[in-house]
Design an enzyme around this catalytic site. Structure first.
Site, mmCIF file in Angstrom:
data_model
loop_
_atom_site.group_PDB
_atom_site.id
_atom_site.type_symbol
_atom_site.label_atom_id
_atom_site.label_comp_id
_atom_site.label_asym_id
_atom_site.label_seq_id
_atom_site.Cartn_x
_atom_site.Cartn_y
_atom_site.Cartn_z
ATOM 1 N N MET A 12 0.801 -1.219 0.000
ATOM 2 C CA MET A 12 0.000 0.000 0.000
ATOM 3 C C MET A 12 0.841 1.281 0.000
ATOM 4 S SD MET A 12 -2.849 -1.515 -0.289
ATOM 5 C CE MET A 12 -4.240 -0.464 0.067
ATOM 6 N N HIS A 28 -5.384 -5.320 -7.808
ATOM 7 C CA HIS A 28 -6.182 -4.212 -7.292
ATOM 8 C C HIS A 28 -7.625 -4.676 -7.187
ATOM 9 C CE1 HIS A 28 -7.230 -0.173 -6.263
ATOM 10 N NE2 HIS A 28 -8.143 -0.137 -7.209
ATOM 11 N N GLU A 40 -9.683 -13.244 -5.667
ATOM 12 C CA GLU A 40 -8.283 -12.792 -5.789
ATOM 13 C C GLU A 40 -7.324 -13.965 -5.561
ATOM 14 O OE1 GLU A 40 -7.034 -9.139 -3.801
ATOM 15 O OE2 GLU A 40 -9.114 -8.533 -3.584
HETATM 16 C C1 GAR Z 1 -6.299 -7.108 -1.410
HETATM 17 O O1 GAR Z 1 -7.695 -7.037 -1.490
HETATM 18 C C2 GAR Z 1 -5.659 -6.383 -2.586
HETATM 19 O O2 GAR Z 1 -6.405 -6.488 -3.766
HETATM 20 C C3 GAR Z 1 -5.643 -4.955 -2.084
HETATM 21 O O3 GAR Z 1 -5.312 -5.053 -0.727
HETATM 22 C C4 GAR Z 1 -5.768 -6.305 -0.212
HETATM 23 C C5 GAR Z 1 -4.601 -6.988 0.439
HETATM 24 O O4 GAR Z 1 -4.990 -8.171 1.083
HETATM 25 N N1 GAR Z 1 -4.703 -4.149 -2.830
HETATM 26 C C6 GAR Z 1 -4.884 -2.860 -3.085
HETATM 27 O O5 GAR Z 1 -5.834 -2.216 -2.690
HETATM 28 C C7 GAR Z 1 -3.807 -2.227 -3.948
HETATM 29 N N2 GAR Z 1 -4.183 -0.935 -4.378
HETATM 30 P P1 GAR Z 1 -3.877 -9.245 1.482
HETATM 31 O O6 GAR Z 1 -2.781 -8.494 2.239
HETATM 32 O O7 GAR Z 1 -4.612 -10.192 2.398
HETATM 33 O O8 GAR Z 1 -3.381 -9.887 0.225
#
Ligand code: GAR
Length: 208
Positions: free
Chosen positions: A90, A109, A174
């Site tokens: 992030m 994303h 995802e």
């Molecule tokens: C996920 O939903 C990913 O798509 C998002 O953060 C989350 C991380 O979850 N990414 C973004 O928003 C990037 N702009 P995780 O740490 O459990 O994989």
């Protein structure tokens, strides 16, 4: 054997899905390192428990974005990766960093790109009255949460959904989408021309 470095900021559930798929499906690759910009990122413990090198490059320790980006690049390059995977990472990365890994850095994303770059994607999809929502794996460019699209997963927006229920539905997809896209890159099945990514064997690039 290809080398993958994964960048996280928190939970790391997408990173875990990739580590697990890499082992279970015997990819010709290894996750060489998991690097976080936050010392408290929960995903670091999973990586360490799986014998993967971990590192923290804390963005708060740097006065400038370039200073952070350079330290992060040094930590990444120590593992000579073929692919850098942003998995819930992030921090906005500067143009020099992005250019360094151009064509070999993927991001996921939680929206159907080019919709909703940035934060609060699930809330914004609900506010916009979207009937479908989803997630996108794309090559990283200097445009935030945008770049040549590798694969997308689509989920329905259901009556009564909250940002939380919708986020959970997207996250489940995802965890299927991202390992699939990373595997395609590893085995050389992606082709990019004029900003459009195709799969060389014509595999469907959408998960419905
Ligand atoms: C996920 O939903 C990913 O798509 C998002 O953060 C989350 C991380 O979850 N990414 C973004 O928003 C990037 N702009 P995780 O740490 O459990 O994989």
């Amino acid at each position: 054997m290809k080398s993958i470095v994964i960048l996280i900021s928190g939970r790391g559930s997408n990173m875990q899905a990739i580590v697990n798929a890499c082992a279970a499906e015997h990819w010709p690759a290894r996750v060489a390192a998991v690097i976080s910009n936050r010392p408290q990122a929960a995903g670091l413990a999973f990586a360490a428990a799986h014998g993967i090198a971990t590192a923290v490059v804390d963005h708060e320790a740097f006065a400038t974005r370039e200073g952070f980006d350079d330290a992060l690049a040094n930590a990444i390059d120590a593992h000579a990766p073929d692919l850098v995977v942003l998995a819930g990472f992030m921090r906005i990365l500067g143009p020099r960093f992005v250019t360094r890994y151009e064509g070999r850095m993927l991001n996921i994303h939680p929206s159907l790109v080019p919709a909703f770059p940035g934060l609060r994607t699930h809330e914004r999809a609900l506010e916009a009255g979207c009937k479908v929502h989803g997630a996108t794996v794309h090559f990283v460019t200097t445009s935030l949460d945008h770049g040549p699209i590798v694969a997308q997963a689509v989920v329905p927006v259901l009556p009564g959904d909250t940002a939380e229920t919708l986020a959970a539905r997207v996250l489940e997809r995802e965890h299927v989408l991202y390992p699939r896209a990373v595997h395609w890159f590893i085995v050389g099945e992606l082709h990019t021309a004029a900003g459009i990514v195709t799969h060389t064997r014509g595999s469907p690039q959408q998960l419905l």
